[in-house]
Design an enzyme around this catalytic site. Structure first.
Site, mmCIF file in Angstrom:
data_model
loop_
_atom_site.group_PDB
_atom_site.id
_atom_site.type_symbol
_atom_site.label_atom_id
_atom_site.label_comp_id
_atom_site.label_asym_id
_atom_site.label_seq_id
_atom_site.Cartn_x
_atom_site.Cartn_y
_atom_site.Cartn_z
ATOM 1 N N LYS A 107 0.867 -1.188 -0.011
ATOM 2 C CA LYS A 107 0.207 -0.027 -0.036
ATOM 3 C C LYS A 107 1.014 1.247 0.092
ATOM 4 O O LYS A 107 1.853 1.404 0.753
ATOM 5 C CB LYS A 107 -0.739 0.016 1.176
ATOM 6 C CG LYS A 107 -2.083 -1.050 1.164
ATOM 7 C CD LYS A 107 -2.969 -0.913 0.056
ATOM 8 C CE LYS A 107 -4.131 -1.760 0.097
ATOM 9 N NZ LYS A 107 -5.255 -1.488 -1.109
ATOM 10 N N LYS A 214 -13.510 -8.185 -7.597
ATOM 11 C CA LYS A 214 -14.017 -8.619 -6.225
ATOM 12 C C LYS A 214 -15.191 -8.996 -6.233
ATOM 13 O O LYS A 214 -16.115 -8.225 -6.834
ATOM 14 C CB LYS A 214 -13.781 -7.259 -5.206
ATOM 15 C CG LYS A 214 -12.272 -6.756 -5.155
ATOM 16 C CD LYS A 214 -11.869 -5.691 -4.064
ATOM 17 C CE LYS A 214 -10.548 -5.345 -4.287
ATOM 18 N NZ LYS A 214 -10.037 -4.151 -3.592
#
Length: 326
Positions: A107, A214
């Site tokens: 991240k 997703k």
């Protein structure tokens, strides 16, 4: 047919999972689980999402719990480690929780941090994983176009597998892809797929080299498979910080893809200090089988009564949204 709300409420359990490390601003991940004829499913849109967006997540859960899913083409899914926006000194500790993972997603562009923090974190990941490890970065759309270009140049020395959602808009992604094409670093789209009114706009604009999908945000496995087929781009299946139940739905999606070129972001069970079942990767992969939550874990991780009531009310509202659509 949408099952009656009473059927959902009859088995609904609301859980609160503590995290090892703060991730996406979350220290505790809440989710609502329920059981249908096909097994357990998860409804866990992030708390800031409105009912219209959250109802798509409910549609995915209902489909997974009430309908037979596409046949799997593989029984285990290779997964990546996920490194939150931690200090470089903590990288080794985080990676140690992901048994055997050869790929790490790092991240970056965390609010309140600088590019120097990202460089230090990615450098630490490369040092731990060695030259053969694969590193991808994810900014969650946190950079503007010029910031993203500068960051890609600054981080290119670490041999990036790809850059995920570096900018927020499709037009920015397309321009960035053009600007950094000489670097040979692919661009992946995530939010531009799962939060878009038209998830195929990315492919039509030639704004990405691959897409991140997703199961919950896209409305279920069948719709996600359809998007992949129409986009014509390689796909990486990732989680939405799901519990073990939701991760099983993501693994079922990955198992049903005709081709799977990249390690998937379904090892996030290792980010939790406790879960309703053990979904942590083993030797770099996770099972594609359904998960039955442990009864003791459901009790141990039960959310406070006020949070349980909040989720049940949300479930009822989103069910009404879905019913109205029909």
């Amino acid at each position: 047919m949408t099952p009656a709300i009473d059927e959902l409420l009859a088995t609904a359990r609301v859980v609160a999972l503590p995290m090892n490390t703060r991730f996406r601003g979350v220290d505790t991940r809440e989710a609502l689980l329920f059981e249908g004829p096909q097994g357990w499913a998860e409804f866990s849109p992030f708390v800031e999402y409105d009912d219209a967006e959250a109802s798509t997540w409910l549609a995915a859960a209902l489909d997974f719990a009430w309908h037979e899913q596409p046949a799997p083409l593989r029984d285990r899914i290779a997964v990546n480690a996920t490194v939150p926006a931690v200090e470089a000194a903590r990288v080794a500790e985080v990676l140690a929780r992901f048994d055997g993972c050869r790929t790490a997603k790092v991240k970056v562009a965390e609010r309140g941090q600088r590019l120097a923090d990202d460089i230090a974190r990615v450098r630490a990941v490369r040092e731990v994983m060695g030259p053969d490890g694969r590193i991808r970065i994810d900014s969650n759309g946190g950079w503007n176009l010029d910031e993203a270009e500068h960051a890609v140049h600054a981080l290119a020395e670490f041999d990036l597998e790809y850059v995920e959602q570096p900018c927020a808009t499709v037009s920015e992604l397309a321009e960035l892809r053009y600007r950094v094409k000489h670097k040979g670093i692919p661009i992946a789209a995530d939010e531009s797929i799962r939060k878009a009114a038209d998830p195929l706009a990315v492919a039509e604009a030639k704004a990405a080299d691959l897409i991140v999908i997703k199961a919950q945000p896209l409305g279920g496995i069948r719709r996600a498979l359809s998007i992949v087929a129409e986009a014509g781009l390689p796909a990486v299946v990732s989680s939405a910080l799901d519990t073990a139940v939701g991760l099983a739905q993501g693994a079922a999606l990955a198992a049903a893809l005709p081709t799977l070129e990249y390690d998937c972001g379904l090892g996030t069970g290792s980010l939790f200090a406790d879960d309703v079942a053990d979904a942590r990767p083993v030797a770099g992969s996770v099972s594609a089988a359904r998960v039955v939550p442990d009864a003791g874990a459901l009790d141990r991780l039960a959310a406070d009564p006020d949070r349980r009531d909040w989720w049940l009310a949300r479930l009822t509202r989103c069910h009404a949204v879905l019913t109205a659509r029909v």
